[in-house]
Design a protein around this motif. Structure first.
Motif, PDB file in Angstrom:
ATOM      1  N   THR A 101     -45.532  -6.931  39.877  1.00  0.00           N
ATOM      2  CA  THR A 101     -46.078  -5.932  40.777  1.00  0.00           C
ATOM      3  C   THR A 101     -45.377  -5.995  42.123  1.00  0.00           C
ATOM      4  O   THR A 101     -45.082  -7.072  42.634  1.00  0.00           O
ATOM      5  N   ARG A 102     -45.114  -4.830  42.673  1.00  0.00           N
ATOM      6  CA  ARG A 102     -44.521  -4.745  44.002  1.00  0.00           C
ATOM      7  C   ARG A 102     -45.461  -5.388  45.020  1.00  0.00           C
ATOM      8  O   ARG A 102     -46.681  -5.272  44.922  1.00  0.00           O
ATOM      9  N   ARG A 103     -44.879  -6.046  46.001  1.00  0.00           N
ATOM     10  CA  ARG A 103     -45.673  -6.686  47.054  1.00  0.00           C
ATOM     11  C   ARG A 103     -46.432  -5.639  47.857  1.00  0.00           C
ATOM     12  O   ARG A 103     -45.948  -4.539  48.073  1.00  0.00           O
TER      13      ARG A 103
ATOM     14  N   HIS B 153     -47.541  -3.933  51.092  1.00  0.00           N
ATOM     15  CA  HIS B 153     -46.933  -3.821  52.415  1.00  0.00           C
ATOM     16  C   HIS B 153     -48.026  -3.468  53.417  1.00  0.00           C
ATOM     17  O   HIS B 153     -48.663  -2.425  53.305  1.00  0.00           O
TER      18      HIS B 153
ATOM     19  N   LYS C  67     -47.252 -12.228  47.710  1.00  0.00           N
ATOM     20  CA  LYS C  67     -47.948 -10.979  47.380  1.00  0.00           C
ATOM     21  C   LYS C  67     -47.832  -9.914  48.454  1.00  0.00           C
ATOM     22  O   LYS C  67     -48.079  -8.740  48.189  1.00  0.00           O
TER      23      LYS C  67
ATOM     24  N   THR D  98     -46.031  -8.259  52.201  1.00  0.00           N
ATOM     25  CA  THR D  98     -45.040  -8.119  53.264  1.00  0.00           C
ATOM     26  C   THR D  98     -45.788  -7.569  54.469  1.00  0.00           C
ATOM     27  O   THR D  98     -46.509  -6.572  54.346  1.00  0.00           O
TER      28      THR D  98
ATOM     29  N   ASP E 261     -48.795   0.167  52.534  1.00  0.00           N
ATOM     30  CA  ASP E 261     -49.889   0.384  51.588  1.00  0.00           C
ATOM     31  C   ASP E 261     -51.211   0.457  52.334  1.00  0.00           C
ATOM     32  O   ASP E 261     -52.152   1.099  51.875  1.00  0.00           O
TER      33      ASP E 261
ATOM     34  N   THR F 108     -54.578  -4.866  46.935  1.00  0.00           N
ATOM     35  CA  THR F 108     -53.566  -5.031  45.896  1.00  0.00           C
ATOM     36  C   THR F 108     -54.014  -4.307  44.627  1.00  0.00           C
ATOM     37  O   THR F 108     -53.216  -3.655  43.959  1.00  0.00           O
TER      38      THR F 108
ATOM     39  N   TRP G  80     -46.967   4.757  45.692  1.00  0.00           N
ATOM     40  CA  TRP G  80     -46.539   4.437  47.046  1.00  0.00           C
ATOM     41  C   TRP G  80     -45.170   3.796  46.982  1.00  0.00           C
ATOM     42  O   TRP G  80     -44.910   3.073  46.024  1.00  0.00           O
TER      43      TRP G  80
END
Length: 154
Positions: A2-4, A6, A30, A32, A55, A131, A138
């Motif tokens: 999974t993308r971190r 933000h 997890k 940024t 996010d 998360t 996004w």
């Protein structure tokens, strides 16, 4: 993988920003984090033509020049930014601040704990929730044109 997540943290207090960076460092696999010392600086970054949207935004209320409510209003009236979740992360317990935040479409209102371990738990809860809850498309927000073609069947 999974993308971190933000996260933008907007707060005029350098010690509070350093504390946030320290706490978020425990979730560096997890999350940024990008910090801004003023609402205007954060808005300017999000208004760039090649902006990478967060996010979620964690936003303090009490800031000079442009307070958190003004930043929130600017975000929620901008078509590009209005779908970005905003959590008011503040020391204010004032009922009128809570009411104003929600009337301007804040997604949540969290009173910062002065206890470090409790603040760590607050951030951990935010990271876990957002998360799981963030928009999967996004950093490209849904446009009104793409959502207007969605029709519900009777």
């Amino acid at each position: 993988m999974t993308r971190r997540l933000h996260v933008f943290v907007i707060d005029d207090s350098v010690p509070d920003l350093l504390l946030a960076e320290e706490v978020f460092a425990t979730f560096n696999d997890k999350v940024t984090v990008t910090t801004y010392q003023s609402g205007q600086a954060a808005l300017n970054a999000m208004w760039l033509s090649d902006a990478v949207y967060p996010d979620i935004v964690l936003l303090d209320i009490n800031m000079p020049k442009m307070n958190g409510f003004e930043v929130l209003k600017a975000m929620k009236t901008d078509a590009r930014l209005k779908s970005i979740p905003v959590v008011m992360l503040t020391t204010s317990l004032a009922a009128q601040d809570v009411t104003q935040a929600y009337s301007l479409f804040a997604n949540s209102y969290v009173v910062k704990s002065v206890d470090f371990s409790q603040f760590l738990r607050q951030i951990e809860s935010l990271v876990e929730f957002w998360t799981r809850s963030r928009l999967l498309n996004w950093p490209t927000p849904l446009s009104m044109e793409s959502t207007s073609s969605i029709r519900l069947k009777d």
